[in-house]
Write a protein that holds these residues in place. Structure first.
Motif, PDB file in Angstrom:
ATOM      1  N   GLY A 141       0.823  -1.212   0.000  1.00 13.69           N
ATOM      2  CA  GLY A 141       0.000   0.000   0.000  1.00 13.69           C
ATOM      3  C   GLY A 141       0.853   1.256   0.000  1.00 13.69           C
ATOM      4  O   GLY A 141       0.529   2.253  -0.668  1.00 13.69           O
ATOM      5  N   LYS A 142       1.957   1.224   0.753  1.00 17.78           N
ATOM      6  CA  LYS A 142       2.869   2.373   0.778  1.00 17.78           C
ATOM      7  C   LYS A 142       3.491   2.607  -0.594  1.00 17.78           C
ATOM      8  O   LYS A 142       3.629   3.751  -1.039  1.00 17.78           O
ATOM      9  CB  LYS A 142       3.971   2.144   1.816  1.00 17.78           C
ATOM     10  CG  LYS A 142       3.518   2.243   3.266  1.00 17.78           C
ATOM     11  CD  LYS A 142       4.710   2.068   4.204  1.00 17.78           C
ATOM     12  CE  LYS A 142       4.289   2.244   5.655  1.00 17.78           C
ATOM     13  NZ  LYS A 142       5.446   2.093   6.568  1.00 17.78           N
ATOM     14  N   VAL A 143       3.864   1.513  -1.251  1.00 20.37           N
ATOM     15  CA  VAL A 143       4.470   1.634  -2.586  1.00 20.37           C
ATOM     16  C   VAL A 143       3.470   2.225  -3.578  1.00 20.37           C
ATOM     17  O   VAL A 143       3.818   3.080  -4.402  1.00 20.37           O
ATOM     18  CB  VAL A 143       4.980   0.265  -3.079  1.00 20.37           C
ATOM     19  CG1 VAL A 143       5.466   0.370  -4.536  1.00 20.37           C
ATOM     20  CG2 VAL A 143       6.102  -0.242  -2.188  1.00 20.37           C
ATOM     21  N   ASP A 144       2.218   1.819  -3.498  1.00 21.26           N
ATOM     22  CA  ASP A 144       1.183   2.376  -4.381  1.00 21.26           C
ATOM     23  C   ASP A 144       1.062   3.886  -4.179  1.00 21.26           C
ATOM     24  O   ASP A 144       0.951   4.645  -5.160  1.00 21.26           O
ATOM     25  CB  ASP A 144      -0.163   1.702  -4.112  1.00 21.26           C
ATOM     26  CG  ASP A 144      -0.242   0.296  -4.676  1.00 21.26           C
ATOM     27  OD1 ASP A 144       0.602  -0.047  -5.531  1.00 21.26           O
ATOM     28  OD2 ASP A 144      -1.139  -0.462  -4.251  1.00 21.26           O
ATOM     29  N   CYS A 145       1.071   4.335  -2.921  1.00 22.27           N
ATOM     30  CA  CYS A 145       0.986   5.767  -2.628  1.00 22.27           C
ATOM     31  C   CYS A 145       2.220   6.502  -3.150  1.00 22.27           C
ATOM     32  O   CYS A 145       2.116   7.605  -3.700  1.00 22.27           O
ATOM     33  CB  CYS A 145       0.832   5.995  -1.123  1.00 22.27           C
ATOM     34  SG  CYS A 145      -0.753   5.454  -0.447  1.00 22.27           S
ATOM     35  N   PHE A 146       3.376   5.891  -2.971  1.00 24.21           N
ATOM     36  CA  PHE A 146       4.628   6.471  -3.470  1.00 24.21           C
ATOM     37  C   PHE A 146       4.570   6.642  -4.982  1.00 24.21           C
ATOM     38  O   PHE A 146       4.901   7.712  -5.514  1.00 24.21           O
ATOM     39  CB  PHE A 146       5.801   5.569  -3.086  1.00 24.21           C
ATOM     40  CG  PHE A 146       7.105   5.944  -3.722  1.00 24.21           C
ATOM     41  CD1 PHE A 146       7.865   6.990  -3.226  1.00 24.21           C
ATOM     42  CD2 PHE A 146       7.588   5.246  -4.832  1.00 24.21           C
ATOM     43  CE1 PHE A 146       9.073   7.335  -3.817  1.00 24.21           C
ATOM     44  CE2 PHE A 146       8.787   5.585  -5.425  1.00 24.21           C
ATOM     45  CZ  PHE A 146       9.535   6.634  -4.918  1.00 24.21           C
ATOM     46  N   ILE A 147       4.136   5.619  -5.686  1.00 23.58           N
ATOM     47  CA  ILE A 147       4.050   5.668  -7.154  1.00 23.58           C
ATOM     48  C   ILE A 147       3.111   6.783  -7.601  1.00 23.58           C
ATOM     49  O   ILE A 147       3.415   7.539  -8.530  1.00 23.58           O
ATOM     50  CB  ILE A 147       3.584   4.304  -7.702  1.00 23.58           C
ATOM     51  CG1 ILE A 147       4.672   3.249  -7.497  1.00 23.58           C
ATOM     52  CG2 ILE A 147       3.208   4.400  -9.180  1.00 23.58           C
ATOM     53  CD1 ILE A 147       4.209   1.822  -7.738  1.00 23.58           C
ATOM     54  N   PHE A 148       1.973   6.911  -6.922  1.00 23.13           N
ATOM     55  CA  PHE A 148       1.007   7.957  -7.286  1.00 23.13           C
ATOM     56  C   PHE A 148       1.592   9.340  -7.041  1.00 23.13           C
ATOM     57  O   PHE A 148       1.507  10.224  -7.908  1.00 23.13           O
ATOM     58  CB  PHE A 148      -0.279   7.779  -6.473  1.00 23.13           C
ATOM     59  CG  PHE A 148      -1.300   8.854  -6.729  1.00 23.13           C
ATOM     60  CD1 PHE A 148      -2.139   8.779  -7.830  1.00 23.13           C
ATOM     61  CD2 PHE A 148      -1.411   9.951  -5.883  1.00 23.13           C
ATOM     62  CE1 PHE A 148      -3.080   9.779  -8.078  1.00 23.13           C
ATOM     63  CE2 PHE A 148      -2.340  10.953  -6.124  1.00 23.13           C
ATOM     64  CZ  PHE A 148      -3.175  10.864  -7.225  1.00 23.13           C
ATOM     65  N   ASP A 149       2.185   9.559  -5.871  1.00 20.31           N
ATOM     66  CA  ASP A 149       2.703  10.890  -5.515  1.00 20.31           C
ATOM     67  C   ASP A 149       3.865  11.307  -6.415  1.00 20.31           C
ATOM     68  O   ASP A 149       3.955  12.473  -6.821  1.00 20.31           O
ATOM     69  CB  ASP A 149       3.134  10.913  -4.050  1.00 20.31           C
ATOM     70  CG  ASP A 149       1.948  10.931  -3.092  1.00 20.31           C
ATOM     71  OD1 ASP A 149       0.808  11.119  -3.571  1.00 20.31           O
ATOM     72  OD2 ASP A 149       2.154  10.764  -1.876  1.00 20.31           O
ATOM     73  N   VAL A 150       4.744  10.362  -6.715  1.00 19.80           N
ATOM     74  CA  VAL A 150       5.851  10.684  -7.624  1.00 19.80           C
ATOM     75  C   VAL A 150       5.300  11.023  -9.012  1.00 19.80           C
ATOM     76  O   VAL A 150       5.749  11.973  -9.664  1.00 19.80           O
ATOM     77  CB  VAL A 150       6.850   9.515  -7.714  1.00 19.80           C
ATOM     78  CG1 VAL A 150       7.874   9.758  -8.819  1.00 19.80           C
ATOM     79  CG2 VAL A 150       7.570   9.322  -6.388  1.00 19.80           C
ATOM     80  N   GLY A 151       4.307  10.273  -9.452  1.00 17.00           N
ATOM     81  CA  GLY A 151       3.682  10.553 -10.749  1.00 17.00           C
ATOM     82  C   GLY A 151       3.092  11.946 -10.822  1.00 17.00           C
ATOM     83  O   GLY A 151       3.210  12.634 -11.846  1.00 17.00           O
ATOM     84  N   GLU A 152       2.459  12.391  -9.742  1.00 15.51           N
ATOM     85  CA  GLU A 152       1.883  13.745  -9.695  1.00 15.51           C
ATOM     86  C   GLU A 152       2.964  14.801  -9.869  1.00 15.51           C
ATOM     87  O   GLU A 152       2.776  15.784 -10.590  1.00 15.51           O
ATOM     88  CB  GLU A 152       1.168  13.954  -8.357  1.00 15.51           C
ATOM     89  CG  GLU A 152      -0.136  13.180  -8.228  1.00 15.51           C
ATOM     90  CD  GLU A 152      -1.206  13.709  -9.165  1.00 15.51           C
ATOM     91  OE1 GLU A 152      -1.634  14.863  -8.977  1.00 15.51           O
ATOM     92  OE2 GLU A 152      -1.604  12.979 -10.094  1.00 15.51           O
ATOM     93  N   ARG A 153       4.102  14.613  -9.226  1.00 19.47           N
ATOM     94  CA  ARG A 153       5.189  15.591  -9.336  1.00 19.47           C
ATOM     95  C   ARG A 153       5.818  15.573 -10.715  1.00 19.47           C
ATOM     96  O   ARG A 153       6.208  16.621 -11.238  1.00 19.47           O
ATOM     97  CB  ARG A 153       6.223  15.328  -8.243  1.00 19.47           C
ATOM     98  CG  ARG A 153       5.762  15.860  -6.873  1.00 19.47           C
ATOM     99  CD  ARG A 153       6.320  15.063  -5.715  1.00 19.47           C
ATOM    100  NE  ARG A 153       5.866  15.617  -4.444  1.00 19.47           N
ATOM    101  CZ  ARG A 153       4.669  15.379  -3.910  1.00 19.47           C
ATOM    102  NH1 ARG A 153       3.795  14.629  -4.562  1.00 19.47           N
ATOM    103  NH2 ARG A 153       4.331  15.914  -2.749  1.00 19.47           N
ATOM    104  N   LEU A 154       5.899  14.412 -11.327  1.00 20.77           N
ATOM    105  CA  LEU A 154       6.438  14.336 -12.685  1.00 20.77           C
ATOM    106  C   LEU A 154       5.520  15.037 -13.678  1.00 20.77           C
ATOM    107  O   LEU A 154       5.992  15.695 -14.614  1.00 20.77           O
ATOM    108  CB  LEU A 154       6.636  12.871 -13.086  1.00 20.77           C
ATOM    109  CG  LEU A 154       7.745  12.112 -12.352  1.00 20.77           C
ATOM    110  CD1 LEU A 154       7.721  10.636 -12.735  1.00 20.77           C
ATOM    111  CD2 LEU A 154       9.113  12.715 -12.656  1.00 20.77           C
TER     112      LEU A 154
END
Length: 285
Positions: A183-196
């Motif tokens: 679940g943490k990895v999913d949140c990380f992937i989403f948040d990094v994607g938003e910044r990109l």
């Protein structure tokens, strides 16, 4: 001096500054020297900027407003009166990309009635080149005092810490991982994607590319472990009999795949953080 928002460069209201921007942008785009042509009050035949030092002459007309097809006709009517032979004629405009204008220019080029090719440079291209060049960004938008790529790297590392990504990658899936890590990895992937997405204008920067690859690879790694590990109390462990048999082999495919993911994630992390590894010791399993 134009104002700037955090990620999108606003247009300048100053026609002279717009010419300066276009001159600098074309110097970078073509790898040639460009300079302004003449001065106010002199006959310029619609030429504001020209290339210097090569046989094939590139000339540019700058329009710091939205242009029409009629404007294009008028600009070209002036340019054909220019005595030196023009190879390429660029109309640089602060308007946003417009298919109607692009189609119109393509049709003019296909008619082959001029001695030069014509193209339009829209604000998207001008602002992107400025945003990707630190010198130009500081020259025209000095209010942006933090390098956007440095900011991206800093935010990436904050997210790595927030979601304990290094702990996740350091974990040995053969022994099991904590149940909350996926679940943490999913949140990380989403948040990094938003910044990109916010900094997409820098998509060709090496660190942007490395962060994007890291995001994609950790998503693949998490997906791979999702097929091998299943919940067991507060852990996720290997439970499939076939997989349990595989990890006991000297040439275990699962161990090899895990090592592949960890090695390549660490390589990308080093690219992002100037050679700093996620691991104190280079042993991935």
């Amino acid at each position: 001096m134009p104002l700037s928002t955090e990620f999108n460069l606003q247009k300048t209201n100053d026609a002279v500054e717009f010419e300066d921007m276009v001159c600098d942008v074309c110097t970078i785009k073509f790898g040639l020297v460009f300079q302004k042509y003449g001065r106010s009050g002199q006959k310029q035949y619609g030429i504001d900027i020209h290339s210097v030092g090569q046989k094939e002459l590139i000339c540019i007309q700058c329009k710091n407003y939205a242009i029409t097809q009629k404007d294009i006709d008028n600009i070209i009517d002036e340019a054909i009166k220019f005595t030196p032979i023009i190879s390429q004629f660029i109309i640089a405009t602060s308007s946003f990309r417009d298919t109607k204008l692009q189609d119109y220019v393509m049709k003019l080029n296909q008619k082959d009635i001029f001695n030069f090719s014509i193209c339009i440079m829209f604000w998207e291209e001008i602002s992107t080149i400025i945003a990707q060049n630190d010198e130009l960004l500081n020259r025209y938008y000095p209010i942006i005092n933090l390098n956007p790529i440095d900011r991206l790297v800093s935010e990436f590392n904050q997210l790595v810490d927030m979601y304990d990504i290094i702990g996740y990658i350091n974990s040995d899936p053969i022994l099991g991982i904590l149940k909350d890590y996926p679940g943490k990895v999913d949140c990380f992937i989403f948040d990094v994607g938003e910044r990109l997405i916010q900094l997409n204008v820098f998509q060709n920067h090496p660190k942007f590319i490395a962060i994007n690859k890291f995001r994609d690879l950790i998503n693949d790694y998490c997906g791979y472990l999702g097929m091998k590990l299943f919940p067991n109390n507060n852990m996720c462990t290997i439970q499939n009999p076939y997989d349990l048999k595989d990890i006991c082999k000297e040439n275990s495919k699962i161990k090899q795949n895990i090592e592949f993911f960890k090695k390549n994630l660490d390589k990308l992390y080093e690219e992002i953080n100037n050679g700093c590894s996620m691991f104190s010791v280079k042993q991935y399993i």
